[in-house]
Design an enzyme around this catalytic site. Structure first.
Site, short mmCIF file in Angstrom:
data_model
loop_
_atom_site.label_atom_id
_atom_site.label_comp_id
_atom_site.label_asym_id
_atom_site.label_seq_id
_atom_site.Cartn_x
_atom_site.Cartn_y
_atom_site.Cartn_z
CE LYS A 185 -3.80 -8.99 2.78
NZ LYS A 185 -5.30 -9.76 2.76
NE ARG A 195 -5.63 -6.31 9.72
CZ ARG A 195 -4.51 -7.17 10.20
NH1 ARG A 195 -4.32 -7.30 11.26
NH2 ARG A 195 -3.83 -7.86 9.10
CD GLU A 223 2.69 -17.34 -1.47
OE1 GLU A 223 1.60 -17.54 -2.26
OE2 GLU A 223 2.58 -17.98 -0.50
CE LYS A 238 -3.11 -5.58 1.26
NZ LYS A 238 -4.29 -6.35 1.54
CB SER A 264 -4.97 1.47 5.36
OG SER A 264 -4.40 0.41 5.93
CE1 TYR A 303 -7.80 2.53 0.87
CE2 TYR A 303 -5.41 2.43 1.24
CZ TYR A 303 -6.54 1.78 1.18
OH TYR A 303 -7.02 0.59 1.69
C1 PBG Z 1 -8.37 -8.21 4.07
C2 PBG Z 1 -7.43 -7.14 3.30
C3 PBG Z 1 -6.69 -6.42 4.16
C4 PBG Z 1 -5.94 -5.27 3.11
C5 PBG Z 1 -6.68 -5.52 2.13
N1 PBG Z 1 -7.51 -6.80 2.08
C6 PBG Z 1 -6.17 -6.42 5.65
C7 PBG Z 1 -5.43 -7.50 6.06
O1 PBG Z 1 -5.38 -8.34 5.58
O2 PBG Z 1 -5.79 -7.66 7.51
C8 PBG Z 1 -5.23 -4.01 3.66
C9 PBG Z 1 -5.32 -2.93 2.66
C10 PBG Z 1 -4.75 -1.83 3.17
O3 PBG Z 1 -4.27 -1.78 4.52
O4 PBG Z 1 -5.01 -0.75 2.83
N2 PBG Z 1 -7.73 -9.56 3.20
ZN ZN Z 2 -9.15 -11.01 4.46
#
Ligand code: PBG
Ligand code: ZN
Length: 315
Positions: A185, A195, A223, A238, A264, A303
């Protein structure tokens, strides 16, 4: 080569990557304290769902061919605390939502996000102590799996999170619950709309001390090695599009299924351009999802899952 491209039939015959509704996962936000689905401003077409409407939306999704959902809890300010205690309440928002979904659509696969950022007062994904973080994540995963979640997705990027969650699940006799590990991530600017949707922006600082540096690729392999050793069942990368080299590298090197999360910001960019008439939305998501498959993603978290399943099944 051109001969193979001459007709639709020959193109189909030699096609290497294919899209199928079977690999789609729809992310959904469940929110307490609302009576009707609340549109998410920065993610047109997406909503924060009250539990009842969430369950019926899940029925619609399943009937439309979407096999799985990834559930995020959106909590009210007043339940956010320093210790994120609402994250693991057995009667909490996500466990109640999982029960409602499983009651309405038993065969829909339910994956839950396991992270503390919607539950901490400061909006960070972890607590000041690593030990407390891992313990809390373990309890949260148990609450979700006990409610019927098929997979839990630890997304905090704390070293040892997958192992801690696996041990907690096993100790609670929830050996049948799997782990979708947010293995790689990145600290990405593309999570902005999420967010807003999850009301989980950090009150101070950013997430760069725990999420990965977009400059790094070899680190992603480390990882993955760690998550596999700790009991991950699926590895996730991601965001998806800027990181298809990572998807490809993990697919080449490891044998676990790979998931790509089309986040997103990737969704919002296309939606915004499509609303201006600058891009053909369906053309873009079809191409982008196909590219994720070509890079090696087995599972597509997007989505567009609802629309994609409908389109792919010709309805
Ligand atoms: C939180 C989380 C996030 C997303 C999924 N789980 C945001 C972040 O790490 O700030 C992002 C998913 C998206 O942007 O669609 N741990
Ligand atoms: Zn989180």
């Amino acid at each position: 080569m051109a001969i193979n491209r001459k007709s639709a039939a020959s193109r189909a015959l030699v096609r290497e990557a294919r899209l199928s509704a079977d690999s789609l996962v729809m992310p959904l936000f469940v929110r307490s304290g609302v009576r009707a689905p609340t549109p998410i401003r920065s993610m047109p077409g997406q909503f924060q769902w009250p539990i009842d409407e969430l369950a019926s939306e899940c029925e619609t999704l399943f009937r439309g061919g979407v096999p799985a959902v990834l559930l995020f809890g959106v909590t009210e300010k007043k339940i956010k605390t320093a210790s994120a205690s609402a994250a693991y309440a057995a009667g909490g928002l996500v466990p109640r939502a999982v029960r409602a979904i499983k009651k309405a659509v038993p065969d829909l696969l339910v994956i839950t996000d396991v992270c503390l950022c919607a539950y901490t007062a400061d909006g960070h994904c972890r607590l000041p102590s690593t030990e407390a973080t891992l313990k809390t994540l373990g309890k949260m995963a148990v609450a979700h799996a006990a409610a019927g979640a098929d997979f839990v997705g630890p997304s905090d990027m704390t070293d040892g999170n997958v192992g801690a969650v696996r041990r907690s699940l096993d100790d609670a006799r929830l050996e049948g619950a799997g782990i979708l590990a947010y293995t790689v991530k990145y600290a990405s600017a593309l999570y902005g709309p999420f967010r807003e949707a999850a009301d989980s922006a950090p009150a101070f600082g950013d997430r760069r001390s725990y999420q990965m540096d977009p400059a790094n690729a070899v680190e992603a392999l480390r990882e993955a090695e760690q998550d596999i050793a700790q009991g991950a069942d699926i590895l996730m990368v991601k965001p998806a599009l800027g990181y298809l080299d990572i998807v490809h590298a993990l697919k080449q090197r490891f044998t676990l299924p790979i998931a790509a999360y089309n986040v997103s910001g990737e969704y919002a960019m296309v939606k915004a351009a499509a609303q201006q008439g600058w891009l053909d939305e369906r053309g873009v998501w079809m191409e982008q999802l196909l590219c994720m498959r070509r890079a090696g993603a087995d599972i597509l978290i997007t989505y567009w899952a609802k629309e994609a399943a409908r389109t792919l099944r010709g309805r």
